[in-house]
Design an enzyme around this catalytic site. Structure first.
Site, mmCIF file in Angstrom:
data_model
loop_
_atom_site.group_PDB
_atom_site.id
_atom_site.type_symbol
_atom_site.label_atom_id
_atom_site.label_comp_id
_atom_site.label_asym_id
_atom_site.label_seq_id
_atom_site.Cartn_x
_atom_site.Cartn_y
_atom_site.Cartn_z
ATOM 1 N N LYS A 69 0.827 -1.091 -0.063
ATOM 2 C CA LYS A 69 0.070 -0.181 0.175
ATOM 3 C C LYS A 69 0.848 1.203 0.023
ATOM 4 C CE LYS A 69 -3.861 2.004 2.553
ATOM 5 N NZ LYS A 69 -4.851 1.981 3.626
ATOM 6 N N SER A 144 -9.656 1.516 2.948
ATOM 7 C CA SER A 144 -8.974 2.399 2.073
ATOM 8 C C SER A 144 -7.935 1.754 1.294
ATOM 9 C CB SER A 144 -8.190 3.320 2.938
ATOM 10 O OG SER A 144 -7.304 2.963 3.769
ATOM 11 N N SER A 168 -9.926 -0.776 7.236
ATOM 12 C CA SER A 168 -9.095 -0.591 5.756
ATOM 13 C C SER A 168 -8.546 -1.850 4.943
ATOM 14 C CB SER A 168 -8.248 0.514 5.823
ATOM 15 O OG SER A 168 -9.090 1.800 5.736
HETATM 16 N N1 GLN Z 1 -13.153 3.772 6.629
HETATM 17 C C1 GLN Z 1 -12.354 4.235 7.658
HETATM 18 C C2 GLN Z 1 -11.678 5.948 7.579
HETATM 19 O O1 GLN Z 1 -12.118 6.346 6.463
HETATM 20 C C3 GLN Z 1 -11.219 3.389 7.761
HETATM 21 C C4 GLN Z 1 -9.723 3.734 7.350
HETATM 22 C C5 GLN Z 1 -8.656 3.178 7.700
HETATM 23 O O2 GLN Z 1 -8.922 1.873 8.311
HETATM 24 N N2 GLN Z 1 -7.661 3.533 7.075
HETATM 25 O O3 GLN Z 1 -11.565 6.383 8.488
#
Ligand code: GLN
Length: 479
Positions: A69, A144, A168
């Site tokens: 990532k 994400s 995410s």
């Molecule tokens: N959807 C969550 C957010 O937008 C999770 C993001 C994540 O785990 N990086 O913060």
């Protein structure tokens, strides 16, 4: 070479000299060349020679390619967090996770697309392009870490790293029909992971099987002098106990108020109920429990993640990292213009909310209240684990949604974290495993959760399920 090989089977092939690491890398590079355009999983695939050169020529993962990532630093490679503000930034060092992987001979072949600064649940907030779900390209891969998940699901790479602050890794794994693992807070070093919510962030792992995730975890987990939040855990082989059995006398708690929450997709509920029957067949006791504080997790997560993001992202000021606005006369103007031009809308909105909930006069109303909820959730997990060994619940309320489905409904988007963010608030490990298909042919995931540092048991339980079922062997067509 066939598509969708597991890490485990690739390792065997390489050890038996059926294929060389160079051949394996060429095969996967070719798959990216053929399919990446269709799904937009990778921001960059590195040239083969430089990938081979940067890894050791031996080790537990010798010759096994993976994707990283783009918020995890790789030495001398771009590191953008899918943001314009870091579009030309090159990392001067390796994250500990990456250096450990290279040291075990793994081949880090590229950078995965993501939501900008890991803020989102659909990979739609990437400043560069959208990643598509390989099962249905009109749908999001989740986020994400959507690029990492889509790449593994389409068989472009056998494993990938993501980061999980509120879900995410687990939510995109569920949307893409693969395994997604988030470790106990502090098990995997975050040295070199660009911070979003520091009390919540963990690097996580995508693969087709729990066994493969355990192999990658064995390479990267454990104490790191460069990250003072890592736990005093030594190098561990998490595959050692993976023989398809579970210890005697294991009880799984089914979190009823999550599984049968209002608005749950009936196909998801049915798939998880069937998985519970499968666990009973494995000789595991099942207890139906309720965790009422989970209903407040998403709201508390919303506040804490924004507060921490506002403070972590203050460092992108046009002076130290990445983009620097031109044509400015004063320092304050440099900060403002760089951040105005460099950050996307979602990131800006979160910085504003974060500063608001931390501001004098509002902190006690928002931030302090969210911390109280966090303590409540931690206590509730501890209480649950006094009674049961693991928990089972959904990863997500419904399968992957269409692009733009929540563009006008940010609340629905934020509710994507509903079942996952409690484990970040409490620091517990969790794994999402494919457990069924919707009537539209989309993958469904379930989530197993364990007490702190129960990774061995978590992998055992996930592996035992996968030995008896073949949801993880379902792959999208056309790849
Ligand atoms: N959807 C969550 C957010 O937008 C999770 C993001 C994540 O785990 N990086 O913060």
């Amino acid at each position: 070479m066939k598509p969708f090989l597991t890490v485990r089977s690739l390792k065997e092939k390489i050890e038996k000299k059926e294929v060389s690491p160079e051949e394996v890398l060429s095969y996967y590079t070719e798959r990216f060349n053929t399919y990446n355009e269709k799904i937009g999983a990778a921001l960059e695939v590195f040239d083969e020679a430089s990938v081979i050169e940067s890894s050791k020529k031996e080790g537990a993962l010798h010759g096994i390619p993976g994707l990283i990532k783009d918020n995890i630093s790789q030495n001398d490679r771009g590191l953008t967090c899918a943001s314009r503000i870091l579009a030309d930034f090159v990392s001067p060092y390796d994250a500990t996770a990456c250096s450990r992987l290279k040291n075990e001979g793994a081949l880090l072949m590229g950078r995965a697309n993501m939501d900008e600064f890991a803020m989102g649940s659909s990979t739609e907030t990437s400043a560069f392009f959208k990643t598509k779900n390989p099962w249905d390209v009109s749908r999001v891969p989740g986020g994400s870490s959507g690029g990492s998940a889509a790449a593994v699901a389409a068989g472009l790479v056998p494993w990938a790293l993501g980061s999980d602050t509120g879900g995410s890794v687990r939510q995109p794994a569920a949307f893409c029909g693969i395994v997604g693992f988030k470790p106990t807070y502090g098990l995997i070093s975050r040295y070199g992971l660009v911070a979003y919510g520091s009390s919540l962030d963990q690097i996580g792992i995508f693969a087709h099987t729990a066994y493969d995730a355990a192999m990658i975890c064995s390479a990267i987990a454990g104490h790191d002098v460069k990250d003072s939040t890592t736990l005093m855990v030594g190098k561990t082989d998490y595959t050692q106990k993976l023989d398809g059995t579970l210890p005697d006398d294991i009880t799984i708690g089914v979190v009823e108020n999550a599984l049968h929450a209002e608005g749950m997709d009936s196909g998801v509920v049915q798939a998880i109920e069937e998985a519970i029957v499968q666990y009973e067949k494995l000789g595991i006791k099942v207890k139906r429990i309720s965790m009422p504080s989970l209903d407040y997790a998403a709201a508390a997560y919303f506040i804490l993640s924004r507060a921490e993001a506002a403070s972590n992202l203050a460092r992108f000021d046009g002076v130290r990292y990445g983009m620097r606005a031109a044509d400015v006369d004063a320092l304050k103007q440099l900060y403002a213009k760089t951040r105005h031009d460099g950050f996307g809308d979602e990131v800006k909105a979160r910085i504003m909310v974060g500063n608001y909930v931390l501001s004098a006069g509002h902190a006690d109303q928002f931030y302090d209240g969210a911390q109280k909820v966090q303590r409540l959730i931690r206590r509730e997990f501890m209480k649950a684990f006094a009674d049961v060994n693991l928990l089972i619940m959904p990863t997500h309320p419904a399968p992957a949604f269409k692009f733009g489905a929540y563009s006008d409904n940010k609340l629905q988007m934020d509710l994507q974290d509903y079942f996952t963010c409690a484990m970040n608030l409490a620091g517990n490990p969790a794994i999402s495993i494919p457990c069924g298909m919707s009537k539209d042919g989309l993958p469904i995931g379930m989530q197993l959760v364990g007490p702190h540092l129960s990774e061995n048991l978590l992998f055992q339980a996930a592996h035992a399920y996968q030995e008896k079922t073949n949801w993880h062997e379902e792959h999208p067509e056309g790849f």
